[in-house]
Design an enzyme around this catalytic site. Structure first.
Site, mmCIF file in Angstrom:
data_model
loop_
_atom_site.group_PDB
_atom_site.id
_atom_site.type_symbol
_atom_site.label_atom_id
_atom_site.label_comp_id
_atom_site.label_asym_id
_atom_site.label_seq_id
_atom_site.Cartn_x
_atom_site.Cartn_y
_atom_site.Cartn_z
ATOM 1 N N HIS A 268 0.298 -8.607 0.379
ATOM 2 C CA HIS A 268 0.515 -7.758 -0.497
ATOM 3 C C HIS A 268 1.760 -7.780 -1.561
ATOM 4 O O HIS A 268 0.611 -6.914 -3.040
ATOM 5 C CB HIS A 268 2.454 -7.238 0.155
ATOM 6 C CG HIS A 268 3.473 -6.049 -0.377
ATOM 7 N ND1 HIS A 268 2.972 -5.373 0.410
ATOM 8 C CD2 HIS A 268 4.085 -6.417 -1.510
ATOM 9 C CE1 HIS A 268 3.904 -4.213 -1.473
ATOM 10 N NE2 HIS A 268 4.099 -5.182 -2.133
ATOM 11 N N GLU A 269 1.996 -9.135 -2.185
ATOM 12 C CA GLU A 269 1.928 -9.428 -3.947
ATOM 13 C C GLU A 269 0.102 -9.955 -3.931
ATOM 14 O O GLU A 269 0.195 -9.708 -5.107
ATOM 15 C CB GLU A 269 2.915 -11.120 -2.955
ATOM 16 C CG GLU A 269 4.176 -10.937 -2.146
ATOM 17 C CD GLU A 269 5.059 -9.838 -3.305
ATOM 18 O OE1 GLU A 269 4.849 -8.811 -4.201
ATOM 19 O OE2 GLU A 269 6.129 -8.909 -2.673
ATOM 20 N N HIS A 272 -0.671 -6.874 -5.555
ATOM 21 C CA HIS A 272 0.057 -6.460 -7.196
ATOM 22 C C HIS A 272 -0.545 -7.752 -8.552
ATOM 23 O O HIS A 272 -0.807 -7.644 -9.272
ATOM 24 C CB HIS A 272 1.521 -6.901 -6.721
ATOM 25 C CG HIS A 272 2.652 -6.220 -6.107
ATOM 26 N ND1 HIS A 272 2.623 -4.946 -6.663
ATOM 27 C CD2 HIS A 272 3.700 -5.811 -5.135
ATOM 28 C CE1 HIS A 272 3.078 -4.369 -5.954
ATOM 29 N NE2 HIS A 272 3.436 -4.752 -5.289
ATOM 30 N N GLU A 298 2.765 -0.637 -6.879
ATOM 31 C CA GLU A 298 3.324 -0.393 -5.103
ATOM 32 C C GLU A 298 1.515 0.135 -4.490
ATOM 33 O O GLU A 298 0.988 -0.446 -3.443
ATOM 34 C CB GLU A 298 3.713 0.298 -4.886
ATOM 35 C CG GLU A 298 4.256 -0.051 -3.511
ATOM 36 C CD GLU A 298 5.328 -0.592 -3.262
ATOM 37 O OE1 GLU A 298 5.597 -2.008 -4.287
ATOM 38 O OE2 GLU A 298 5.356 -1.237 -2.019
#
Lengths: 505, 505
Positions: A268-269, A272, A298
């Site tokens: 997830h990170e 980003h 997001e």
């Protein structure tokens, strides 16, 4: 004309200065979270506050006002490059909003929210809403006041959304969340009633932390994360931070008895981070070197986490690698078992632990509450009951206490009203973007199955990443996918995926 | 009167702001050296430059000038607290010096030295003095110009010393280094001719890095380093950095085949850190929360490194601990063997590898050269020959090339003329302070042998550490030891210690 050029140069220089303050503050915060010694925290916080204030002063200065006024003149503005135009627009938005709030109110609000966060922490620990209530009441009042000062059409909540997703409105959100409610609430119920309970026991074993880190590093490198422009550290709450496009860091948290928490939070990170690592050189160093909005940011974390990392083709490729990293622990697990386990769906009380299917219902609840709070239709004192009733209605669960209910999230203590919808928006964007990628790269599943992520990353870089905040959030999804936001992409994806997993007809 | 109070408050507030910029810059640099991803370095350097410039602007602003003028009025000044007085004095010194240099010259000099460092690196690598010579010539010219602008009595080098050791003069240094030369050059020769060659082979084995780190952490904790107010990391060049008194970090470098490099460099940096960790709360956050001068700071690193860490009582206590950390590697080594090995003295070409006895001769050579360069008595182009001749004269060795000769140190490329003497001054201070501690704590050796460092640290905290830069460097040694600097303390210490080690009569 020469005067305009001078102003333009000075203005762009000013944006670089503001961005530099941002980089310094970013590093100070990263350091506080990754390993700064605790006795230095008090002084460090003052330093963070000071640099923050300096950057804010530059943003709201009379000089900035004059530069913006000069550059926003239609005949001047049309002569600017696209980058300069966006720089003027985004800075003007910030300037106008900041200048509308009287300095004393702003200072009081900053102090209030700083204090409120520790009160909230304590209240959450003690499941004591009453302790937090007076703070939250004041914070809501301020936000309602700010909405009036900022101005809005139709609904005061629109004024707050502007901070996170410029152009987003209650009208749109009501429509989108209406579809989410209509289609997801029954789907969640169907999954619950399917009688199918995937075995997840093999995900809960002791997994050596060093090996987890090694596997996480391996995976993000596969996805295209550049370790020469980033690093991974451990923190209590995982995050990604782009100090500059050549230094975009991610953090993660390893659970000693659980494999997937760290793994998917890292992916997830990493999503980003891929965004920020690939911002174009020409805007690096300016305030435009960031994501175009919270929701768009997001969408990238969720794209890589969910649409890539939690997909079947991905584990066709990487389960054998995972097995190699943990010899003897997952040898008997098949891709099908693994895929079913990581995608297990079950209504739960805690947003940050929610699965992909139920997650948007958690957001919807928060959206409904925020909207009504800001409109003055409900009162802070009634929140626990309202919260619990909504969880019962949409997820069929009732919190036992406010610590696992209305007090669970940090956002409101910091005054972040209007933030939550960007989480769902991110999912909606991600689903629609995935469909668009699939049109251009029909062999998407095959690419993933072969660990060939470059074409995917390049597609995203070309259309999204390199533009940073030069891209207008309002036009974003049309520009990237060729059509307006269509929630059905997300809902269809969920129906297909969970329909298959839970053998719904 | 109320006006004065207002100015005072604003002035002290300004010092806090400048210090905060310093903290941010400090962390940005620490991060660059400990693990920042390399692609972010260019942008990061700009950010460092920007914050540095902002802090500099505050220091030299007209407003600062007015505040200093108001507060330095005799009737106002006498009414200030000691802390405020020192704040005015130290800031006035910096203000006056900065204002005396025309902005364009300062900018050109900053650019020159920034460029010169990478030129020097390359020149050192290639042992090519000619490549560095034009840069060094310009840097020396600037420093000579600055000395004239700043003004001085007796000798232009005095104007440069002021940056590192306020009040220190060529006259004093000539006298002290005269004693050093007279007594050390023969002592070094005696040691060389003693025929005694301590066995150091056991120090050169493979020593596991993790175990080295563990032992280093253990030792500094024993000495009183507070890990709640600091941390240890690895860097190419070890350093200590005080971000604030609650966050004083040290770094070290581990050699895989050598035990003592990391160990004594860690103890050295720990000495710097103990100083800054124990600065009083009341000056924390101001520009006075730092060491009183370079030499005084160095006295603390050298005190802990040499007078504690390389002493016999210390190893009576800690050799068994070291043996436990490296089972099977040092079991047969006696304290006497270990003590002799770590204190082996031998003339060498490289300053940073020099032993305690010969170290001051390396400094003396640099002092003699700097003094004559700044006075215009020698020319940059002749430096290699001058350097080599001095090494031959004082240490009996001649560099094979300029990479191990005149190009070995980074200092000159950054324009740090006047810095080197503070290294020797640190040794002189440390020896005299050790004697003073011994008068107050006659059982010093016993304390060390028992690992009881608290009384020693408290003695130093009370007299030195807590005062930070409130203490005047000019009065420092008298205030701490009750007498003027007396080089004989250092020379007697060296004669006794090395006389015993090398069995000189």
């Amino acid at each position: 004309m020469s005067n305009t050029n001078e102003i333009k140069t000075r203005f762009m220089e000013r944006l670089r200065t503001i961005k530099s303050y941002g980089e310094a503050v970013g590093l100070l915060l990263w350091d506080l979270r990754t390993g700064a010694p605790k006795k230095g925290v008090a002084q460090r916080s003052k330093t963070v506050g000071l640099l923050h204030t300096e950057a804010h002063k530059l943003t709201v200065s009379d000089e900035m006002g004059k530069m913006l006024e000069a550059l926003a003149q239609p005949d001047v503005f049309t002569g600017l490059s696209e980058i300069e135009q966006r720089a003027v627009e985004t800075m003007k938005l910030q300037y106008d909003r900041s200048r509308k709030i009287p300095t004393d109110q702003f200072q009081a609000y900053v102090t209030l929210t700083a204090e409120a966060e520790s009160v909230w922490e304590e209240a959450k620990r003690n499941a004591d809403f009453k302790a937090f209530q007076p703070y939250l009441e004041k914070i809501v009042d301020y936000n309602r006041k700010f909405a009036e000062l900022w101005g809005y059409e139709d609904h005061p909540y629109n004024a707050l959304l502007e901070d996170y997703e410029p152009g987003l409105t209650v009208r749109q959100l009501d429509e989108w969340f209406g579809q989410v409610k209509d289609q997801l609430v029954p789907l969640v119920a169907q999954v619950k009633d399917s009688g199918i309970k995937p075995d997840t026991s093999f995900l809960n074993q002791p997994f050596d932390k060093e090996k987890q880190l090694a596997f996480n590093r391996y995976i993000v490198q596969e996805l295209g994360y550049d370790f020469n422009a980033g690093r991974i550290d451990e923190t209590e709450h995982p995050f990604a931070i782009g100090l500059n496009p050549g230094d975009v860091r991610i953090t993660t948290r390893f659970k000693p008895d659980e494999l997937t928490f760290a793994l998917f939070s890292t992916i997830h990170e990493c999503g980003h981070a891929l965004y920020e690592q690939n911002i174009a050189e020409e805007i690096a160093g300016t305030t435009l070197a960031q994501g175009a909005s919270y929701g768009i940011h997001e969408s990238q974390s969720r794209f890589w986490e969910i649409f890539i990392g939690m997909s079947r083709p991905f584990w066709n490729r990487y389960l054998p690698e995972l097995q190699k990293h943990f010899p003897g622990q997952l040898d008997e697990v098949t891709v099908d078992q693994f895929y079913r386990a990581i995608n297990k769906s079950e209504p739960s009380l805690i947003r940050i632990e929610a699965d992909e299917l139920t997650y948007n219902l958690h957001i919807m609840i928060r959206y409904e509450i925020e909207k009504q709070l800001i409109a003055g239709q409900i009162e802070v004192k009634d929140l626990p009951e309202i919260w619990n009733a909504k969880y019962e209605e949409y997820l069929g669960l009732r919190p036992q206490h406010d610590g696992e209910g209305v007090l669970q999230d940090v956002h409101w203590s910091g005054g972040s009203f209007g933030y939550f919808p960007s989480y769902s928006l991110g999912n909606m964007y991600a689903a629609q973007i995935t469909a668009a990628i699939r049109r251009d790269l029909p062999n998407l599943d095959e690419l993933v199955e072969q660990g060939e992520f470059a074409p995917i990353k390049n597609w995203l870089t070309e259309r999204i990443y390199r533009h940073g905040a030069v891209m207008k959030p309002e036009r974003f999804i049309v520009q990237v996918t060729g059509e307006e936001l269509n929630v059905q992409y997300l809902l269809d994806h969920l129906k297909t995926k969970f329909g298959e997993l839970y053998e719904l007809e």
